[in-house]
Design an enzyme around this catalytic site. Structure first.
Site, PDB file in Angstrom:
ATOM      1  N   CYS A  91       0.937  -1.257   0.099  1.00  0.00           N
ATOM      2  CA  CYS A  91       0.101   0.101   0.051  1.00  0.00           C
ATOM      3  C   CYS A  91       0.930   1.252  -0.047  1.00  0.00           C
ATOM      4  O   CYS A  91       0.555   2.304  -0.958  1.00  0.00           O
ATOM      5  CB  CYS A  91      -1.005  -0.006   1.146  1.00  0.00           C
ATOM      6  SG  CYS A  91      -2.296   1.264   0.924  1.00  0.00           S
ATOM      7  N   CYS A  92       2.096   1.297   0.749  1.00  0.00           N
ATOM      8  CA  CYS A  92       2.757   2.511   1.087  1.00  0.00           C
ATOM      9  C   CYS A  92       3.644   2.637  -0.464  1.00  0.00           C
ATOM     10  O   CYS A  92       3.720   3.674  -0.977  1.00  0.00           O
ATOM     11  CB  CYS A  92       3.736   2.211   1.977  1.00  0.00           C
ATOM     12  SG  CYS A  92       3.120   2.454   3.423  1.00  0.00           S
TER      13      CYS A  92
ATOM     14  N   CYS B 225      -1.244   8.262   7.254  1.00  0.00           N
ATOM     15  CA  CYS B 225      -2.560   7.832   6.689  1.00  0.00           C
ATOM     16  C   CYS B 225      -3.393   7.577   8.105  1.00  0.00           C
ATOM     17  O   CYS B 225      -2.749   6.930   9.009  1.00  0.00           O
ATOM     18  CB  CYS B 225      -2.347   6.901   5.774  1.00  0.00           C
ATOM     19  SG  CYS B 225      -1.633   7.376   4.384  1.00  0.00           S
TER      20      CYS B 225
ATOM     21  N   CYS C 113      -3.666   3.869   9.213  1.00  0.00           N
ATOM     22  CA  CYS C 113      -2.360   3.110   9.845  1.00  0.00           C
ATOM     23  C   CYS C 113      -1.626   4.176  10.867  1.00  0.00           C
ATOM     24  O   CYS C 113      -0.530   3.814  11.248  1.00  0.00           O
ATOM     25  CB  CYS C 113      -1.545   3.008   8.871  1.00  0.00           C
ATOM     26  SG  CYS C 113      -2.152   1.779   7.533  1.00  0.00           S
TER      27      CYS C 113
ATOM     28  N   CYS D  52       7.758   3.945   5.776  1.00  0.00           N
ATOM     29  CA  CYS D  52       6.663   3.679   4.770  1.00  0.00           C
ATOM     30  C   CYS D  52       7.722   3.522   3.328  1.00  0.00           C
ATOM     31  O   CYS D  52       6.982   2.610   2.470  1.00  0.00           O
ATOM     32  CB  CYS D  52       5.997   4.981   4.250  1.00  0.00           C
ATOM     33  SG  CYS D  52       6.633   6.569   3.873  1.00  0.00           S
TER      34      CYS D  52
END
Length: 234
Positions: A116-117, A202, A205, A227
């Site tokens: 995702c990062c 985010c 998270c 990240c």
């Protein structure tokens, strides 16, 4: 516990020296060209660095990673400060919207946070940085064990092989230094700090820190520290 007079003077003098050193580093590396940029998450450290760079280069490109997952407060603060400071704000967005990514891969920040990062932060930033030569950051050694060896002046290699000069003027600053500078210069900070957050990314998270001695212990539920945007190609 209140500081003694002597300790208070020492703190003030220590910060003054750090400010002078940081400002000198910035001044020595800002030419006012379009090849210099500041990455800004709109956390306290980034606002301090931006304040220093902008004083010399008012139109410096300010790169914000707009992942689509930020707190509403972050977006509101970003827009307020962009207007108040007249920022040359560049919002970097991923190739897919949040809905498109979740439709294809599911909820990656739950199942594969590294991926995702990578999609929402690393790839957009590295693509943008390829157009610059000098990169200013708000990174500090105290922020995390993974940053203990951080150098104020370094060279960063992008996946394509290009090298940038990466400058972290606050490398040896403490959280108190950052807050004192912000107060001294009238910089309002992200309201989420008032709710107890110490490191803000985010929303899905980011939680309140679980360890008061580790500012980033509220990130990624402790599954990782970074990240990936500060990890260069080998």
């Amino acid at each position: 516990m209140a500081l003694s007079f002597e300790t208070g003077i020492s703190v003030v003098l220590g910060l003054a020296a750090k400010i002078a050193e940081a400002q000198s580093l910035v001044a020595a590396n800002v030419t006012g060209s379009a090849t210099e940029c500041v990455t800004c998450s709109f956390q306290a450290e980034d606002m301090v660095v931006l304040h220093m760079v902008k004083a010399i280069h008012p139109s410096v490109p300010v790169l914000f990673l707009d992942t689509g997952y930020h707190f509403a407060e972050t977006y509101e603060y970003r827009d307020e400060m962009a207007a108040a400071w007249g920022l040359n704000l560049i919002n970097l967005t991923p190739r897919q919207t949040v809905l498109e990514q979740e439709a294809q891969f599911g909820i990656l920040h739950q199942t594969a946070p590294d991926q995702c990062c990578k999609l929402r932060k690393v790839e957009p930033l590295f693509a943008a940085l390829a157009g610059y030569e000098t990169w200013f950051t708000g990174m500090r050694r105290e922020q995390a064990k993974s940053r203990a060896q951080l150098q104020a002046l370094d060279h960063f290699t992008l996946p394509g092989g290009k090298q940038l000069l990466k400058i972290s003027p606050l490398a040896d600053w403490t959280t108190r230094d950052v807050w004192n500078y912000a107060q001294e210069h009238g910089i309002s900070l992200l309201p989420l700090y008032d709710k107890g957050y110490s490191s803000i990314g985010c929303e899905p998270c980011t939680s309140l820190p679980s360890d008061p001695n580790d500012p980033r212990s509220g990130r990624w539920s402790g599954r990782k520290q970074e990240c990936g945007i500060h990890i260069q190609a080998q």
